[in-house]
Each structure stands twice: as C-alpha cells, then as structure tokens.
Design a protein around this motif. Structure first.
Motif, PDB file in Angstrom:
ATOM      1  N   GLY A  66       6.503   9.362  50.813  1.00 16.02           N
ATOM      2  CA  GLY A  66       6.710   8.749  49.517  1.00 16.02           C
ATOM      3  C   GLY A  66       5.597   9.156  48.597  1.00 16.02           C
ATOM      4  N   PHE A  67       5.320   8.284  47.636  1.00 18.94           N
ATOM      5  CA  PHE A  67       4.298   8.562  46.651  1.00 18.94           C
ATOM      6  C   PHE A  67       3.081   7.699  46.975  1.00 18.94           C
ATOM      7  CE2 PHE A  67       2.298   7.802  42.494  1.00 18.94           C
ATOM      8  CZ  PHE A  67       2.135   9.116  42.059  1.00 18.94           C
TER       9      PHE A  67
ATOM     10  N   SER B  36      11.643   6.529  42.680  1.00 17.61           N
ATOM     11  CA  SER B  36      10.680   5.446  42.521  1.00 17.61           C
ATOM     12  C   SER B  36       9.723   5.526  43.707  1.00 17.61           C
ATOM     13  CB  SER B  36      11.403   4.109  42.491  1.00 17.61           C
ATOM     14  OG  SER B  36      11.974   3.862  43.754  1.00 17.61           O
ATOM     15  N   VAL B  37       8.762   4.612  43.772  1.00 20.58           N
ATOM     16  CA  VAL B  37       7.865   4.601  44.927  1.00 20.58           C
ATOM     17  C   VAL B  37       8.700   4.483  46.199  1.00 20.58           C
ATOM     18  CG1 VAL B  37       5.893   3.468  46.009  1.00 20.58           C
ATOM     19  CG2 VAL B  37       6.085   3.479  43.529  1.00 20.58           C
TER      20      VAL B  37
ATOM     21  N   VAL C  40       8.199   7.674  39.867  1.00 19.09           N
ATOM     22  CA  VAL C  40       7.066   8.563  40.161  1.00 19.09           C
ATOM     23  C   VAL C  40       7.432  10.046  40.106  1.00 19.09           C
ATOM     24  CG1 VAL C  40       5.849   6.829  41.534  1.00 19.09           C
ATOM     25  CG2 VAL C  40       7.446   8.391  42.668  1.00 19.09           C
TER      26      VAL C  40
ATOM     27  N   GLN D 142       8.876  -6.664  45.669  1.00 20.81           N
ATOM     28  CA  GLN D 142       7.855  -6.581  44.620  1.00 20.81           C
ATOM     29  C   GLN D 142       7.963  -7.817  43.750  1.00 20.81           C
ATOM     30  OE1 GLN D 142       9.610  -3.053  42.295  1.00 20.81           O
ATOM     31  NE2 GLN D 142       9.235  -4.557  40.683  1.00 20.81           N
TER      32      GLN D 142
ATOM     33  N   LYS E 179      11.265  -9.985  43.652  1.00 21.56           N
ATOM     34  CA  LYS E 179      12.601  -9.389  43.826  1.00 21.56           C
ATOM     35  C   LYS E 179      12.902  -9.430  45.319  1.00 21.56           C
ATOM     36  CE  LYS E 179      14.013  -5.374  41.727  1.00 21.56           C
ATOM     37  NZ  LYS E 179      14.031  -3.895  41.601  1.00 21.56           N
TER      38      LYS E 179
ATOM     39  N   ARG F 216      10.829  12.396  51.728  1.00 21.05           N
ATOM     40  CA  ARG F 216      11.110  11.102  52.358  1.00 21.05           C
ATOM     41  C   ARG F 216      11.326  11.258  53.861  1.00 21.05           C
ATOM     42  NH1 ARG F 216      10.090   7.327  48.265  1.00 21.05           N
ATOM     43  NH2 ARG F 216      10.660   8.304  46.297  1.00 21.05           N
TER      44      ARG F 216
ATOM     45  N   ARG G  72       5.152  17.598  42.955  1.00 22.87           N
ATOM     46  CA  ARG G  72       5.270  16.188  42.624  1.00 22.87           C
ATOM     47  C   ARG G  72       6.402  15.491  43.383  1.00 22.87           C
ATOM     48  NH1 ARG G  72       1.671  13.371  39.587  1.00 22.87           N
ATOM     49  NH2 ARG G  72       3.376  12.190  38.668  1.00 22.87           N
TER      50      ARG G  72
ATOM     51  N   ILE H 240       5.404  -2.173  42.046  1.00 24.32           N
ATOM     52  CA  ILE H 240       4.729  -1.653  43.239  1.00 24.32           C
ATOM     53  C   ILE H 240       3.419  -0.939  42.896  1.00 24.32           C
ATOM     54  CG2 ILE H 240       4.938  -0.020  45.158  1.00 24.32           C
ATOM     55  CD1 ILE H 240       7.934  -0.716  45.271  1.00 24.32           C
ATOM     56  N   LEU H 241       3.402  -0.132  41.833  1.00 26.34           N
ATOM     57  CA  LEU H 241       2.179   0.620  41.510  1.00 26.34           C
ATOM     58  C   LEU H 241       1.025  -0.325  41.179  1.00 26.34           C
ATOM     59  CD1 LEU H 241       3.525   3.614  39.354  1.00 26.34           C
ATOM     60  CD2 LEU H 241       2.915   3.601  41.781  1.00 26.34           C
TER      61      LEU H 241
ATOM     62  N   LEU I 170      15.173   0.257  39.587  1.00 25.35           N
ATOM     63  CA  LEU I 170      14.452   1.269  40.369  1.00 25.35           C
ATOM     64  C   LEU I 170      12.998   0.887  40.574  1.00 25.35           C
ATOM     65  CD1 LEU I 170      15.642   4.584  38.709  1.00 25.35           C
ATOM     66  CD2 LEU I 170      15.982   3.926  41.097  1.00 25.35           C
ATOM     67  N   GLY I 171      12.399   0.265  39.576  1.00 23.18           N
ATOM     68  CA  GLY I 171      10.959   0.029  39.619  1.00 23.18           C
ATOM     69  C   GLY I 171      10.219   1.275  39.163  1.00 23.18           C
ATOM     70  N   ASP I 172       8.924   1.341  39.508  1.00 14.39           N
ATOM     71  CA  ASP I 172       8.065   2.406  39.003  1.00 14.39           C
ATOM     72  C   ASP I 172       8.583   3.794  39.385  1.00 14.39           C
ATOM     73  OD1 ASP I 172       6.107   0.620  37.923  1.00 14.39           O
ATOM     74  OD2 ASP I 172       5.425   0.247  39.978  1.00 14.39           O
TER      75      ASP I 172
END
Lengths: 125, 369
Positions: free
Chosen positions: B318-319, A58-59, A36, B34, B22, B298, B294, B39-40, A32-34
């Motif tokens: 997204g975030f 995730s992001v 959030v 990434q 990846k 999408r 939070r 990503i963050l 999934l990665g980070d």
C-alpha cells in the motif's frame, strides 16, 4: 455553463461543446478516503461507455474509474500526478481526471442529472 | 454497504459512532476503519503524538495451572518458560508442517499466562489450546474485557499522568495499574512501531478510560486503516496476509522469536521442519519491497525478476504515509531476497520496477529505558 451528468458508478461528466471532462463525485471521494495515487489514461486512448478508464487508489484499496461515455481521451489532469489529494480537496473541480471527445452524444441521455444523482446517493443510505 | 446487523460490537461501539467512525465489518465485528480525520492524518497523529485504537475484538485469555508456561511451550516455538514475571514475548501457534496457525503475545503474569490472539483466529486458537493442553492447564477466555492501544511518541507522557509507573516500564513488560481508579493490565507493546501501550480493561469501564485518554491534548482516535499502514511501515506481519498455515516462521523472517533453547530442544508442533529450515535454509523469504513509482503494489501482486520470471508475490502492500511512497512486503525466492535486488511488480499488467529493501520502512521507536 456546462451540462453535468452523473453515473451510478459515481463519475461526473461535464460537457462543454465537443469536449467532456470526467472526474469522480464528492460522494465517491468521501467514500474512498485519502487518495494517494491516480492512474490516468494515455491521451489518444479510445474508451467505451462503462469500460475501464482510470484507477484511483486510496491508502486502503484501488478502485476502477469507468468511462461515462465512449470517446477518445484528449487530456489527463497533470495535477493528479503530483498531488493526488486534489481528488479529495476538490473532487468536482480541480480534481478532474481526464477530458475526452463525445463519441456518441446519445449515451449521455442514459446518465443522471444532479437531482437524480442526489436521490440515487441518498438511496444508498 | 455490507449488512452490519449480524456483526458483534466492542464495548466502545457507541463511542466510535459518536466520534464519527466509519464502521466496517472486520473479523465478525463492526470496527472503525477511520474517523473523520482520515487515514493519513490518523497515521501521522500516531507517528507524531499519540493515537488511541480499539482492539477489543482481539482475543484475551488467561492460562492457569501448575506450570502453564511449560505446557504452553508444546504449542509454540517461543521461550515462554524463560520469561521473567511481568515480561512478554511475541510467538506463534505452529502446526505439524511448520505453518503458522496464528501469531500472539504471551505474558508471564506470575501465577498465569496472559494471552492476546488475533480476532479472526480466536475461536480456533482457544479450541486448539484446550485440545492441545487438556488437563495440563486451564484456559479462561476473557470475554468481559476490552483492549485499547495507546501508541505514539507522546503515549508515555500521557499515560504517566494517570499511572506514574507507566513511564518507565520496560518495552515488552506488563503491570497491573490503576487508571482513573480502575484496575487495568497495561503492557508496553503495540503494533505500530512506536512506543506505546496496550491496556486490558473490564468491558464496563472501557468507555470511561477511552474518554479519559481522548481528553488529553496529544491523543486522537485512530482506526483500523491507519493501524494497517502503521504496522506495514514498521515491517510487522499481518496474520492471514503475510503469515498463515502455508508459511513457516523461518520463511517469514521470524526466527528471532524462536528461543535458543527451543531450537535445541524442539518440542513444539512442526519442530522438525522449522529447526531443519533454521539449519538448512529456506527456498523463499519474506522481504520488504520499495516500488519505484507512485503506484502501490497491493497484496497478490506478482513479483518477477529482471528476466520476467515469477519469483514471488506481494502479501501486503500500500502507501506508506510517513515514508510518503508505496511500500510492500512479500515472499521471493531466496536467490532474490538480498537487499538491493532489482525486482518488478506486475500491477494491472505492467511490470513496475522496485527493489528488495531491509525492513522496517520506518524506524521502530520502542522504549529502551
């Protein structure tokens, strides 16, 4: 020591007496990665094996988390509201998603043990 | 995992794999979404230091001829003929309905135009240019060139170590410069909201230059995942999501990219529709939306008003790692498009509150000299 089983959807379920704790595997967290945001089920909600139980975002994308067995939600991990990244930091520990009752213990028989899950993940390449 | 065998690769493919990228399919290419940092961290790297992106999948071309700028203006609403030598502009190919076929960068290189178009559209774009311009201009597709983006507040300091002139080149300008003894075309532009450069390099030399830049302490590789979160925070459109053939430049809030002379003279596909909308208004607009909680909203999330009536749809969401909360953009009915308007975002059946806000979400920090 609790018994831990795994699903093909990359959830883990740890059984302690009448209560099971559910989360996503280290492999899933890595894929999934980070993380959030995590949407957790309400306490008291009835879930069925393979049915939607939570959402992890995730992001990049949102993914469903399925109930490994049928039962009723007894607790949701409050740490994930404040610190969703706990799922990445400790997916098979502090990053647990929810606790639930064991509606039908025989449903556990169809799940993988740690060795079988390890082979399953290796087979995914 | 998706079958990667039929995917094209960029000249940096082996470097991506060496760096632990990846790799995912994107627009027919195997691209790094990434690296191990994630990503963050890659997003933060670009906002605080400098990120190196491989954007070699994008289409690069030269347009030559007696007056390529004037010819090109028959396909786009931007003021291309008015570009000084070494200056560039964001514009878009429009169709007869005023819809957007692709967005692109056009640079006046003196004796030719240098074009950069989106990877997913490049074949269609190049065919469109050739059929649209016929004998008026000649298109040379630069398949033998890579494209790197060096983005972030440290980008200028880093690039100036190799090419001194890079430090003071104006935003949205271009120049040929030597980097590590290799002649490159450098533009001061990007897709992150930060200061930075895009560097067009002969494919065979791309890895050498990428390694040169990555060896600098301020620079780390950044994948497509952070590229998307960076551009979303900067309020920039992604073709195929936020703009497409069903949206016009005016609805998309891109009227600023249509020069005054072009609004008066027209002469581009869909001019009647687009000029009509500039004068008479539109029924929907692209806006920024801040969800309150939070939960990210999408693309394709339904947007409703206080009464629950559907007023639009999220096109990117997204975030936002820098703003540390969910962000979105989408189209809403013009009556609900003013900043401060309360809206609801229907996420998994639940109406989550949010508000229309001005974009960008994170202040753009382009070089202003």
């Amino acid at each position: 020591m609790s018994t831990v089983k795994f699903t093909e959807e990359h959830e883990w379920i740890a059984i302690d007496g009448n209560i099971a704790t559910v989360g996503i595997t280290a492999y899933a967290a890595e894929q999934l990665g980070d993380v959030v945001f995590v949407e957790l089920p309400a306490v008291g909600k009835a879930v069925t094996q393979g049915g939607d139980a939570a959402v992890v975002e995730s992001v990049k994308a949102a993914s469903e988390v399925y109930a490994p067995i049928s039962g009723e939600i007894t607790e949701a991990n409050p740490a994930l509201d404040d610190e969703p990244a706990t799922v990445n930091a400790d997916p098979e520990g502090a990053g647990w998603f929810f606790k639930m009752t064991i509606g039908d213990a025989s449903e556990l028989d169809g799940l993988m043990d740690a060795n079988a899950y390890k082979s399953f993940v290796e087979g995914l390449g | 995992m998706t079958d990667n065998e039929n995917l094209k690769t960029t000249p940096l493919d082996s470097l991506h794999r060496e760096l632990g990228g990846k790799m995912v399919p994107f627009a027919g290419y195997a691209m790094p979404v990434q690296y191990p940092a994630g990503i963050l961290k890659e997003h933060a790297q670009t906002r605080t230091q400098a990120g190196l992106f491989d954007v070699s999948h994008m289409g690069q071309a030269r347009l030559t001829g007696a007056d390529p700028a004037t010819a090109f203006e028959t396909l786009v609403p931007g003021d291309i003929a008015g570009l000084g030598a070494g200056r560039m502009r964001y514009t878009m190919f429009t169709n007869e309905a005023g819809g957007i076929l692709d967005d692109l960068m056009a640079t006046n290189m003196g004796d030719h135009l240098f074009l950069v178009v989106n990877a997913a559209c490049k074949e269609a774009d190049f065919a469109h240019i050739e059929s649209g311009l016929g004998d008026r201009a000649r298109l040379e597709i630069l398949t033998d060139r890579a494209l790197l983006a060096l983005q972030g507040p440290a980008a200028a300091t880093v690039l100036a170590r190799f090419a001194f002139a890079a430090a003071t080149m104006p935003f949205m300008s271009a120049a040929e410069m030597d980097i590590g003894g290799i002649s490159c075309l450098v533009t001061r532009s990007g897709y992150t909201g930060e200061d930075g450069y895009e560097i067009s390099i002969p494919a065979a030399e791309a890895e050498k230059i990428a390694r040169l830049l990555l060896a600098e302490v301020e620079v780390a590789p950044v994948g497509l995942g952070a590229r998307d979160s960076l551009r979303l925070e900067a309020g920039l459109c992604l073709y195929g999501s936020d703009i497409d053939t069903q949206t016009t430049p005016v609805e998309a809030g891109l009227t600023w990219a249509i020069g005054k002379r072009r609004r008066e003279e027209g002469g581009f596909p869909g001019a009647d529709v687009i000029i009509g909308q500039i004068r008479g208004g539109v029924s929907r607009k692209r806006v920024g939306i801040l969800p309150e909680g939070r939960a990210p909203a999408r693309a394709h999330t339904e947007i409703t008003d206080a009464d629950g009536s559907v007023i639009g749809e999220v096109t990117s969401g997204g975030f936002g790692p820098t703003i540390e909360r969910p962000i979105a953009m989408g189209y809403v009915a013009v009556g609900s498009s003013l900043p401060g308007t309360r809206v609801n975002l229907v996420v998994r059946g639940k109406a989550l509150p949010g508000a229309v806000v001005r974009m960008p979400f994170v202040e753009q920090r382009y070089y202003r000299g």
